[in-house]
Design a protein around this motif. Sequence first.
Motif, PDB file in Angstrom:
ATOM      1  N   LEU A 102       0.826  -1.197   0.000  1.00  0.00           N
ATOM      2  CA  LEU A 102       0.000   0.000   0.000  1.00  0.00           C
ATOM      3  C   LEU A 102       0.871   1.261   0.000  1.00  0.00           C
ATOM      4  CD1 LEU A 102      -2.907   1.233   0.352  1.00  0.00           C
ATOM      5  CD2 LEU A 102      -2.436   1.199   2.801  1.00  0.00           C
ATOM      6  N   PHE A 103       1.837   1.310   0.918  1.00  0.00           N
ATOM      7  CA  PHE A 103       2.695   2.491   1.002  1.00  0.00           C
ATOM      8  C   PHE A 103       3.709   2.532  -0.142  1.00  0.00           C
ATOM      9  CE2 PHE A 103       1.128   2.279   5.385  1.00  0.00           C
ATOM     10  CZ  PHE A 103       0.719   3.591   5.533  1.00  0.00           C
ATOM     11  N   ALA A 104       4.147   1.346  -0.612  1.00  0.00           N
ATOM     12  CA  ALA A 104       5.045   1.321  -1.768  1.00  0.00           C
ATOM     13  C   ALA A 104       4.339   1.867  -3.003  1.00  0.00           C
ATOM     14  CB  ALA A 104       5.540  -0.098  -2.020  1.00  0.00           C
ATOM     15  N   GLY A 105       3.067   1.496  -3.187  1.00  0.00           N
ATOM     16  CA  GLY A 105       2.302   2.030  -4.311  1.00  0.00           C
ATOM     17  C   GLY A 105       2.128   3.534  -4.226  1.00  0.00           C
ATOM     18  N   GLU A 106       1.895   4.018  -3.016  1.00  0.00           N
ATOM     19  CA  GLU A 106       1.785   5.463  -2.811  1.00  0.00           C
ATOM     20  C   GLU A 106       3.090   6.152  -3.180  1.00  0.00           C
ATOM     21  OE1 GLU A 106       1.379   8.058   1.166  1.00  0.00           O
ATOM     22  OE2 GLU A 106      -0.280   6.635   0.860  1.00  0.00           O
ATOM     23  N   ALA A 107       4.222   5.561  -2.783  1.00  0.00           N
ATOM     24  CA  ALA A 107       5.530   6.137  -3.098  1.00  0.00           C
ATOM     25  C   ALA A 107       5.791   6.106  -4.601  1.00  0.00           C
ATOM     26  CB  ALA A 107       6.628   5.380  -2.349  1.00  0.00           C
ATOM     27  N   VAL A 108       5.368   5.031  -5.287  1.00  0.00           N
ATOM     28  CA  VAL A 108       5.553   4.935  -6.738  1.00  0.00           C
ATOM     29  C   VAL A 108       4.812   6.065  -7.443  1.00  0.00           C
ATOM     30  CG1 VAL A 108       4.991   3.570  -8.787  1.00  0.00           C
ATOM     31  CG2 VAL A 108       6.035   2.465  -6.809  1.00  0.00           C
ATOM     32  N   VAL A 109       3.574   6.315  -7.018  1.00  0.00           N
ATOM     33  CA  VAL A 109       2.786   7.389  -7.639  1.00  0.00           C
ATOM     34  C   VAL A 109       3.465   8.745  -7.431  1.00  0.00           C
ATOM     35  CG1 VAL A 109       0.590   8.628  -7.560  1.00  0.00           C
ATOM     36  CG2 VAL A 109       0.614   6.126  -7.465  1.00  0.00           C
ATOM     37  N   LEU A 110       3.885   9.021  -6.200  1.00  0.00           N
ATOM     38  CA  LEU A 110       4.538  10.294  -5.914  1.00  0.00           C
ATOM     39  C   LEU A 110       5.878  10.408  -6.647  1.00  0.00           C
ATOM     40  CD1 LEU A 110       3.815  10.529  -2.077  1.00  0.00           C
ATOM     41  CD2 LEU A 110       2.707  11.845  -3.894  1.00  0.00           C
ATOM     42  N   GLY A 111       6.647   9.292  -6.656  1.00  0.00           N
ATOM     43  CA  GLY A 111       7.934   9.305  -7.353  1.00  0.00           C
ATOM     44  C   GLY A 111       7.781   9.492  -8.848  1.00  0.00           C
ATOM     45  N   LEU A 112       6.765   8.841  -9.434  1.00  0.00           N
ATOM     46  CA  LEU A 112       6.521   8.983 -10.866  1.00  0.00           C
ATOM     47  C   LEU A 112       6.114  10.415 -11.203  1.00  0.00           C
ATOM     48  CD1 LEU A 112       6.381   7.509 -13.579  1.00  0.00           C
ATOM     49  CD2 LEU A 112       3.981   6.975 -13.089  1.00  0.00           C
ATOM     50  N   ALA A 113       5.255  10.998 -10.362  1.00  0.00           N
ATOM     51  CA  ALA A 113       4.838  12.388 -10.591  1.00  0.00           C
ATOM     52  C   ALA A 113       6.040  13.333 -10.510  1.00  0.00           C
ATOM     53  CB  ALA A 113       3.770  12.784  -9.580  1.00  0.00           C
ATOM     54  N   GLY A 114       6.896  13.120  -9.492  1.00  0.00           N
ATOM     55  CA  GLY A 114       8.090  13.958  -9.368  1.00  0.00           C
ATOM     56  C   GLY A 114       9.042  13.793 -10.530  1.00  0.00           C
ATOM     57  N   SER A 115       9.202  12.552 -11.017  1.00  0.00           N
ATOM     58  CA  SER A 115      10.104  12.284 -12.146  1.00  0.00           C
ATOM     59  C   SER A 115       9.595  12.932 -13.422  1.00  0.00           C
ATOM     60  CB  SER A 115      10.258  10.776 -12.350  1.00  0.00           C
ATOM     61  OG  SER A 115      10.798  10.160 -11.205  1.00  0.00           O
ATOM     62  N   LEU A 116       8.288  12.768 -13.688  1.00  0.00           N
ATOM     63  CA  LEU A 116       7.716  13.343 -14.910  1.00  0.00           C
ATOM     64  C   LEU A 116       7.777  14.869 -14.898  1.00  0.00           C
ATOM     65  CD1 LEU A 116       4.624  11.002 -15.422  1.00  0.00           C
ATOM     66  CD2 LEU A 116       6.840  10.930 -16.581  1.00  0.00           C
ATOM     67  N   LEU A 117       7.752  15.456 -13.710  1.00  0.00           N
ATOM     68  CA  LEU A 117       7.911  16.906 -13.604  1.00  0.00           C
ATOM     69  C   LEU A 117       9.378  17.302 -13.725  1.00  0.00           C
ATOM     70  CD1 LEU A 117       6.747  19.728 -13.007  1.00  0.00           C
ATOM     71  CD2 LEU A 117       6.963  19.204 -10.570  1.00  0.00           C
ATOM     72  N   GLY A 118      10.270  16.485 -13.150  1.00  0.00           N
ATOM     73  CA  GLY A 118      11.694  16.831 -13.130  1.00  0.00           C
ATOM     74  C   GLY A 118      12.379  16.692 -14.474  1.00  0.00           C
ATOM     75  N   ILE A 119      11.904  15.761 -15.342  1.00  0.00           N
ATOM     76  CA  ILE A 119      12.567  15.534 -16.632  1.00  0.00           C
ATOM     77  C   ILE A 119      12.512  16.769 -17.530  1.00  0.00           C
ATOM     78  CG2 ILE A 119      12.448  14.208 -18.781  1.00  0.00           C
ATOM     79  CD1 ILE A 119      11.694  11.765 -17.050  1.00  0.00           C
ATOM     80  N   PRO A 120      11.321  17.342 -17.814  1.00  0.00           N
ATOM     81  CA  PRO A 120      11.326  18.555 -18.652  1.00  0.00           C
ATOM     82  C   PRO A 120      12.035  19.735 -17.996  1.00  0.00           C
ATOM     83  CG  PRO A 120       9.114  18.106 -17.784  1.00  0.00           C
ATOM     84  CD  PRO A 120       9.945  16.912 -17.490  1.00  0.00           C
ATOM     85  N   LEU A 121      11.937  19.838 -16.657  1.00  0.00           N
ATOM     86  CA  LEU A 121      12.679  20.899 -15.974  1.00  0.00           C
ATOM     87  C   LEU A 121      14.187  20.718 -16.165  1.00  0.00           C
ATOM     88  CD1 LEU A 121      10.731  21.240 -12.595  1.00  0.00           C
ATOM     89  CD2 LEU A 121      10.784  22.884 -14.479  1.00  0.00           C
ATOM     90  N   GLY A 122      14.648  19.468 -16.078  1.00  0.00           N
ATOM     91  CA  GLY A 122      16.069  19.191 -16.261  1.00  0.00           C
ATOM     92  C   GLY A 122      16.541  19.498 -17.667  1.00  0.00           C
ATOM     93  N   ILE A 123      15.722  19.146 -18.675  1.00  0.00           N
ATOM     94  CA  ILE A 123      16.086  19.443 -20.058  1.00  0.00           C
ATOM     95  C   ILE A 123      16.134  20.954 -20.275  1.00  0.00           C
ATOM     96  CG2 ILE A 123      15.346  19.211 -22.466  1.00  0.00           C
ATOM     97  CD1 ILE A 123      14.114  16.506 -21.685  1.00  0.00           C
ATOM     98  N   GLY A 124      15.157  21.668 -19.685  1.00  0.00           N
ATOM     99  CA  GLY A 124      15.169  23.127 -19.783  1.00  0.00           C
ATOM    100  C   GLY A 124      16.406  23.732 -19.141  1.00  0.00           C
ATOM    101  N   CYS A 125      16.791  23.228 -17.963  1.00  0.00           N
ATOM    102  CA  CYS A 125      18.006  23.714 -17.290  1.00  0.00           C
ATOM    103  C   CYS A 125      19.248  23.405 -18.123  1.00  0.00           C
ATOM    104  CB  CYS A 125      18.128  23.081 -15.905  1.00  0.00           C
ATOM    105  SG  CYS A 125      16.910  23.671 -14.704  1.00  0.00           S
ATOM    106  N   ALA A 126      19.253  22.234 -18.790  1.00  0.00           N
ATOM    107  CA  ALA A 126      20.392  21.866 -19.637  1.00  0.00           C
ATOM    108  C   ALA A 126      20.541  22.849 -20.793  1.00  0.00           C
ATOM    109  CB  ALA A 126      20.218  20.449 -20.161  1.00  0.00           C
ATOM    110  N   TYR A 127      19.422  23.257 -21.394  1.00  0.00           N
ATOM    111  CA  TYR A 127      19.492  24.238 -22.481  1.00  0.00           C
ATOM    112  C   TYR A 127      19.994  25.585 -21.966  1.00  0.00           C
ATOM    113  CZ  TYR A 127      17.546  21.669 -26.432  1.00  0.00           C
ATOM    114  OH  TYR A 127      17.372  20.795 -27.469  1.00  0.00           O
ATOM    115  N   LEU A 128      19.558  25.978 -20.756  1.00  0.00           N
ATOM    116  CA  LEU A 128      20.040  27.231 -20.181  1.00  0.00           C
ATOM    117  C   LEU A 128      21.545  27.180 -19.904  1.00  0.00           C
ATOM    118  CD1 LEU A 128      17.170  28.082 -17.648  1.00  0.00           C
ATOM    119  CD2 LEU A 128      17.662  29.234 -19.814  1.00  0.00           C
ATOM    120  N   ALA A 129      22.029  25.988 -19.499  1.00  0.00           N
ATOM    121  CA  ALA A 129      23.447  25.848 -19.137  1.00  0.00           C
ATOM    122  C   ALA A 129      24.331  25.520 -20.333  1.00  0.00           C
ATOM    123  CB  ALA A 129      23.604  24.751 -18.076  1.00  0.00           C
ATOM    124  N   LEU A 130      23.733  25.204 -21.485  1.00  0.00           N
ATOM    125  CA  LEU A 130      24.504  24.723 -22.631  1.00  0.00           C
ATOM    126  C   LEU A 130      25.583  25.709 -23.060  1.00  0.00           C
ATOM    127  CD1 LEU A 130      24.903  22.570 -24.814  1.00  0.00           C
ATOM    128  CD2 LEU A 130      23.172  23.747 -26.184  1.00  0.00           C
TER     129      LEU A 130
END
Length: 766
Positions: free
Chosen positions: A312-340
């Motif tokens: 139950l708690f592992a599933g909750e963590a998966v949902v939160l982790g997936l949401a954080g990852s999907l948000l972090g990926i485009p932010l990371g790509i955007g930061c990479a372009y800024l730092a390029l």
Amino acid sequence: MLSVYLTLSLRYLRRRWFYALMIIASIASGVCLLVATRAINQTMSLAAKNATTPMAGAIDLILSNDPTPIDKTLVAEIMQVPGVQQAQPRIFETVKLPDYDNRTVLMVGLDLMSEMKNDKNFTWQVEVDEHELKKGFASAIFSATPAAIIGKALDSTIDPKVLLNVQPNMDRPPTAVKRAGAVDAHGPAASLGGNLLILDLAGAAKVMGWKSGKVSRIDITYSPKSDRDKVQAEVLKVVNGRADVRTPQEQNKAVQNVMSGMQTALLLCGIAALIVGLFLVYNALSVSVAERRHEIGILLSVGATRWQIRKLFAGEAVVLGLAGSLLGIPLGIGCAYLALEPVRGVLEEIFFSIQASYVEVDAWLVVMAIFAGVTTAVFAALVPAFKASRENPADAVRRMPLPPTLRHRFLQITASAAMMAIGFPLVLFRSSLPERLGMYAGLGLVMVGALLAMPLLTALIARGLQPLFRRFLGLEIRLAADNLVRSPGRTGIVIAAVAAGVALVIQTAGTIKSNRVAIRQWVDDSIAADLVVTCGGPISAGGQGKTMNSSLVGELEKIPGVERAMPARMRKPIFNGTQIMMLVFDAEAYYQVNSERNVRITGLDLFKKMTQVKDSVIISDNLAYLHGVRVGDVIPLSSTNGPVNLTVIGQMPDYSWNHGSIFVNRQDYDAHWDDQDVDVIDIYVKAGADKEAVRDQIMKQHTALGLWAMTREEMQDHIDGMIERLYGIAYAQQFVVLIVAALGVVTALLISVLQRRREMGLLRAI
């Protein structure tokens, strides 16, 4: 199970939506930094590969003697080696277009008829319109003007009716080139955005000002099913030291070794952010589990299994982790372009010239980021989930949580001590361990161990200060101290996260300070010239400046106020599988002029000894350390005229190159290398002359060449600026780590407020 999940997890997350947002934001910040650093590393690695080893995927062996050309006649000898299918002479050089704001393009010189006969699609992935190619070259066959096939990206920005001026060096007049057609280049020219010129060998050599029959390199392709090691050994015998013989993989590895330190530092900051985020997520999830002890106890009482609670708690963590990852990926790509662009600029100043117009993001990076984010959340949820599932149902139903047991404290202390005991030796002995094991595993274990220990240290400090708070401070501070003692885990982790961010900032500031002091001392002890003259830009190790003809030295010495002009050459040969810096001086003149001035120069007597020992070399301290070379050893190098063995006669400090430097006498260099160019000219001003006036006169007389003249003080400031820009990238990463820590502070304070609402109500009531 789904109904339980909807009731216990989703309903709770709706009520405590701020918890969920903080967890998602913490994971997203860590994933963002990890994606940005990984994407930048991949982009710069590929750009460096394309810049230094074009066509690496289409050949088996490379013969070169960078930066001097090699003789094309080697092709006939190599073709006699059994197992060699093709040996193609080629020219790869970056040139400028002075009529288009000195735009940098990749000039490729090919034996076009031979290349098209062997493979009409050019195995290096350049699509050629064969009809237009033949038509264009046929129209220019009787013309003295070289013909060029132009990359489509470049072709769309130039006037096709006007001859294109191409200039390899600022001291060489541009060569007019005729347009003979266009190609869609997406192979080695991809890193330059299609800024490509394809000429025949004679035309490219004319642009470079080389003698007929000279080329940049010879690319060898093996016959199918040939013994690769045997063929390479035979080629080495034929070449006999007249050129460096390397596989594309060896060439790329030599380039990557140069950037490995910077790439490791970038990636370590990303991992640090994830580790800090992991503990903050653990903190929030622990509280969320503790707040639902009553519901967990009821579930266990009515027959729910322990594995169901954990899932139950592992599933909750998966949902939160997936949401954080999907948000972090485009932010990371955007930061990479800024730092390029800033990162590319730093690499050009410090290492070598590269071009990168877009960020490399592949499917593997996306998968790795999602895996890292979800794994972080799940790993953070494991301890509280297992703890909740193992409780007695009767105890769990109670509203008050049980205090940590001695067993829990023992495991915490043991785990922290074990991680530090393993991590510190890994860091200390990292040079003797597999590549990067000490850096990644060692620092990671030390950091995790410190974070585990922080709650215990927080509790001890709080208990020690509690009597003082109760005696001398007001009610509010006393209650705060009491809460700290009751919940040391939550507060300790936040303290550790903030401490990690602050420690990284202090470490970077200290490194900048120590580097600046050491390099300033090196400049004072090693460079006595009043002015340093370069072409095309200020002095750097990156190679974006242009070479100058040695005849310029005599012209500079005629300028009033100039006592002596001393040329220096800077090359980067391969030694022990990596690039080192070769600094070429006239040892006798260097010793004479500095002795007459009676200045303190480190290792000056070694230059006098160099004039007495033929084929001798002085090495830098870092080369001796990194490569295990000592005085009396021999450094073997390839040269234009065959193999060269340079005997080490001394060692001294030098910070010109991160993988080590060697000093070679110009007389020995001229005997082995067919190269009269210079990169830097040191100017010694006469006593009483105004060096500022001399500098202005130099730049005024040679404006067309694009000469730069810097005083010693300006050069020191320029080097300081390079250091600041390099570590500015690290500061940007650490800012993200501090953001993650700040989210932890907000989360901890919010949890503290929510858990003490009754206490605060009583305080307000009285």
